[in-house]
Design an enzyme around this catalytic site. Structure first.
Site, PDB file in Angstrom:
ATOM      1  CD  GLU A  72       8.767 -24.536 -46.070  1.00 14.41           C
ATOM      2  OE1 GLU A  72       7.986 -25.630 -45.437  1.00 14.41           O
ATOM      3  OE2 GLU A  72       9.697 -24.994 -46.411  1.00 14.41           O
ATOM      4  CD  GLU A  86      13.723 -24.358 -44.445  1.00 15.07           C
ATOM      5  OE1 GLU A  86      13.377 -25.411 -44.939  1.00 15.07           O
ATOM      6  OE2 GLU A  86      12.960 -23.571 -43.833  1.00 15.07           O
TER       7      GLU A  86
END
Length: 868
Positions: A191, A262
């Site tokens: 991320e 995710e």
């Protein structure tokens, strides 16, 4: 097609072994297997496939539990297991490595291979994951001139060293698919997109370097970066979030597949958070939408969250992690649980004491998602090879179609994005009812094989049961640090001002004492009896317990969002020398954001207000510091009790170690400790850290965010287990309960309007084929192995309301429903119930009827007869 086709053998091996389980084929790898990709999917030796993955982090569960967790994940329809790699547990000190016990990464991935599943390894090595320091070891902060996660040579050098170490270990164990192992994907960084914006050109250079460095390790499998839209050319960008099918356009490079790393199955929680859930229906809706727009891999984060044992949680993160995942903290799925009735505490008592309630009921995520996986596999050929198209069907309604006309292969996804409106749409000349916020999957573009809004899967209710071990030998000993509050005279590490806490504790302990002394003359004291001086101590975080002249003044703390805080308490002072002693505590290091190496904690300013001579600023008064607790240094938390002198316990004392012994509860049900009677601290069983507790910190609904703590049975001995706690504020350890966790209650809640069960169909020669006698919905109740349905607690046809464990009758209730269900189910391990008004005498004209059957049954062990 991607150019990334790295071979470790001379030629690709096209033939692969296949395992058929529940009608679903899993491809296995062998040396020379090539993992490649195009826009439609990852490919194993040139063969496209659908990938259903679940996150299970090996350090968050004892290794004894790994086989069952992986097996339950596979039974739930997954063919991939994902885990991060955690740098700070594998290299706790520079050059000192630990890959043993629950940190045995190699054993974990080998178990995945033994279960004939694929794996995804997310090396990072920054992982965030609500894990302490985002997985970065503390010692990195002490490397000269280091800046984390940017174009910084000290950081890049150490990062490359660790990544190479991990890759080489996995290679040595032959765990990459190119070697015949299970790992088909590897991730570098995590991320990073928002970090790149923070570091600007240095961030861009760093992420390009990270990609090249990772690829140079020669794993033979593709590398991914999550939440990184501008991923380097040879890396696949992936999505993280709740609704990637609607919020993410996919990789800019149209040769790369749509992968979802995710899909958040719940919301991770921190101390101070109220209960939260994400419904099974919403998760299924999001997954169906993602596959309808061309996605081919979803990873559930988490599929099993487990426990942040010891001090491994990030700042303010609770030990219980993603308990609302398809497999809960104890590794139990919603259709695979336990036995016996409530013991000593009835249901109402449990409800009033918060042991069951809305936040405790488990929605049927495991079963509903298992059905969804089967539905999508029925359509695999169309999804992977069909021509996609989109057809609007009205405001917020649409059809997404994948079709191979010449083979008569077709799948359609009918979506309703209205949040409050059910509707009927016309698709290819036929009307379809599509509930609000749902996707209906038409396996052959005609037949509804699955609807995300209709749950046919069995439900379970989780309950917590009082054990005899709570009261047996409930004798406590104590070792108190509250009588030994240090003063400046006996402190070390002296400085003019209070020192920063992380730099002092070096992540070896949560605790740091701050001490100072000051002199007051008679004229300094307030002359009025109604005025008292006030201590104001300000901290960068996270909590503190303050003493003046060795007397407890009070406690204060920050929050996850606002870690800094000030404690203001009235105090008693005297003429002469006065002592201030503050025990500052942290709850882990922060796990996200730029410049993590600069984050601070601990006391930074102290004043005494309300003196006759004005405010006394003690910030530069001269401070002493003591790192950690005496009980930590003397190892009071070990099962043998360390080197401290234990005494009979006096309760409700601050800064006190307490311990007792208990035997292991009988049976196989998970064991939990109820810490509701305590304040704040940390707990251990037989020297194993179960995590931090903070029962005194109530959320907005008036209860602690967590007060039940998992004790894995592999941590326990048959007798003489030692429960040790360090209590900062004061509490009643004699009121702590030892409980077991059960899922005795199995439920079904199905309407006549539900589509037939997805297992009513299979695919033969790419054609959808019905294998059931008819397509009417049916309720299936199944107890675990060696158990049977002992009792039907509730049964109603008509318009019942509520959730499993708390159903109520509606006005259209049919009285004979319970008798019919009892006859069909009691004494059996499994039973199938028709969902039909004719069977139960339901009146379809009854105002408000939903034509729904609700059943709650209780499972128990089979009773042996005298003859047996």
């Amino acid at each position: 097609m991607s150019l990334l086709r790295v071979r470790l053998a001379a030629a690709a091996v096209i033939a692969v072994a296949a395992l058929v389980a529940g009608g679903d084929a899993y491809q296995l790898t062998k040396p020379g297997t090539v993992i490649s990709y195009d826009r439609r999917s990852l490919m194993v030796d040139g063969q496209r496939d659908l990938f259903f993955s679940g996150s299970i982090h090996y350090p968050r569960s004892p290794f004894h539990e790994w086989p069952d967790l992986i097996a339950r994940a596979k039974e739930g329809g997954l063919n991939v297991i994902e885990s991060y790699v955690f740098w700070n547990v594998h290299e706790p000190e520079m050059g000192v490595y630990n890959f043993e016990g629950r940190y045995d990464m190699i054993k974990f991935f080998k178990l995945i291979q033994e279960h004939e599943m694929y794996a995804m390894v997310r090396i990072g090595p920054f992982v965030q994951a609500e894990w302490n320091h985002g997985g970065l070891p503390y010692w990195l902060r002490e490397v000269p001139d280091i800046i984390f996660r940017t174009d910084n040579e000290p950081f890049k050098k150490l990062m490359q060293k660790f990544v190479t170490l991990v890759v080489n270990k996995l290679k040595e164990a032959k765990l990459f698919a190119s070697q015949g192992g299970p790992i088909i994907l590897a991730q570098i960084e995590n991320e990073y997109q928002h970090m790149e914006a923070a570091f600007k050109e240095n961030g861009t250079r760093y992420i390009e370097w990270a990609a090249k460095m990772a690829i140079s390790t020669g794993t033979g499998v593709p590398w991914i970066m999550c939440k990184q839209t501008k991923a380097p050319a040879d890396v696949i960008p992936t999505c993280n979030g709740r609704h990637c099918g609607d919020t993410w356009p996919g990789p800019v490079d149209k040769n790369k597949p749509l992968l979802w790393t995710e899909n958040w199955t719940a919301q991770y929680r921190v101390f101070g958070d109220p209960p939260s859930q994400r419904s099974a229906e919403d998760i299924a809706f999001a997954v169906a939408r993602f596959f309808s727009v061309g996605g081919s891999m979803v990873n559930y984060y988490m599929y099993h969250g487990g426990t942040n044992f010891g001090r491994t949680g990030a700042s303010f993160v609770m030990p219980r992690y993603y308990d609302e995942a398809p497999l809960d903290e104890f590794g139990k799925a919603e259709t695979d649980e336990s036995s016996q009735t409530l013991n000593m505490l009835n249901y109402v008592d449990l409800w009033m004491n918060g042991l069951v309630g809305p936040g405790m009921f488990k929605e049927p995520k495991w079963g509903h998602l298992k059905d969804l996986h089967h539905a999508l596999r029925l359509c695999k050929n169309a999804l992977l090879f069909g021509t996609p198209s989109t057809q609007p069907l009205g405001k917020l309604y649409e059809a997404r179609v994948f079709e191979i006309p010449e083979q008569k292969v077709c799948v359609a996804f009918l979506s309703n994005h209205n949040t409050k409106e059910d509707g009927t749409v016309t698709f290819r000349g036929q009307n379809y009812f599509v509930p609000r916020r749902s996707v209906s999957i038409l396996g052959d573009c005609k037949t509804v094989v699955f609807s995300t809004q209709y749950v046919n899967a069995q439900h379970n209710q989780r309950t917590f049961h009082f054990t005899d071990q709570t009261v047996q030998n409930n004798v406590w000993e104590m070792y108190t640090e509250g009588d030994k509050v240090p003063t400046y005279k006996f402190s070390t590490d002296r400085s003019e001002k209070p020192l920063e806490a992380y730099n002092m504790t070096k992540d070896k302990t949560d605790y740091l004492w701050y001490t100072t002394s000051f002199l007051l003359d008679p004229e300094d004291l307030p002359s009025r009896l109604d005025i008292k001086p006030v201590l104001e101590a300000s901290s960068h975080g996270h909590a503190m317990v303050a003493f003046v002249n060795k007397k407890l003044v009070g406690c204060g703390h920050g929050t996850k969002m606002n870690k800094a805080f000030s404690l203001e308490k009235p105090i008693e002072v005297k003429v002469g020398i006065n002592h201030i002693s503050i025990l500052s505590s942290t709850l882990g290091l922060q796990d996200s954001g730029s410049y993590l190496e600069r984050r601070q904690a601990g006391v930074h300013s102290v004043t005494i207000q309300g003196l006759n001579t004005g405010t006394l600023d003690l910030t530069s008064n001269g401070w002493g510091h003591i790192v950690g607790l005496e009980g930590e240094r003397k190892q009071a938390f070990t099962d043998k009790g360390g080197e401290v002198q234990w005494q009979p316990a006096v309760f409700d004392k601050p800064l006190t170690w307490y311990r007792r012994r208990f035997d292991m509860p009988t049976g196989e049900d998970p064991v939990v400790i109820d810490m509701n009677p305590m304040g704040k601290g940390i707990l251990f069983v037989n020297g194993e850290g179960l995590g931090r507790y903070w029962s005194s910190y109530k959320h907005a609904l008036g209860r602690p965010s967590q007060y039940l703590y998992h004790v894995p049975r592999c941590f326990l001995k048959p007798t003489g287990n030692v429960l040790t706690i360090f209590e900062e504020e004061g509490g009643r350890p004699d009121a702590i309960m030892i409980l077991t966790v059960k899922r005795d209650n199995i439920c079904s809640f199905i309407s006549e309007t539900n589509p037939g069960h997805v297992r009513s169909w299979e695919t033969k020669d790419s054609q959808l084929t019905m294998v059931a006698d008819d397509l009417k919905p049916r309720a299936v109740l199944t107890c675990p192995e060696k158990k049977m349905i002992q009792q039907v607690v509730f049964a109603s046809y008509g318009n019942p309301l509520g959730i499993c464990g708390n159903y109520t009758f509606g006005n259209c209730h049919t009285p004979k429903a319970k008798e019919i269900v009892e006859k069909a189910c009691v004494g059996k391990r499994s039973c199938v119930l028709a969902v039909s008004h004719e069977v139960y005498g339901g009146d379809l004209n009854c105002p408000g009827t939903t034509a729904t059957l609700a059943v709650q049954a209780k499972c128990s062990k089979r009773q042996r007869t005298a003859e047996q």
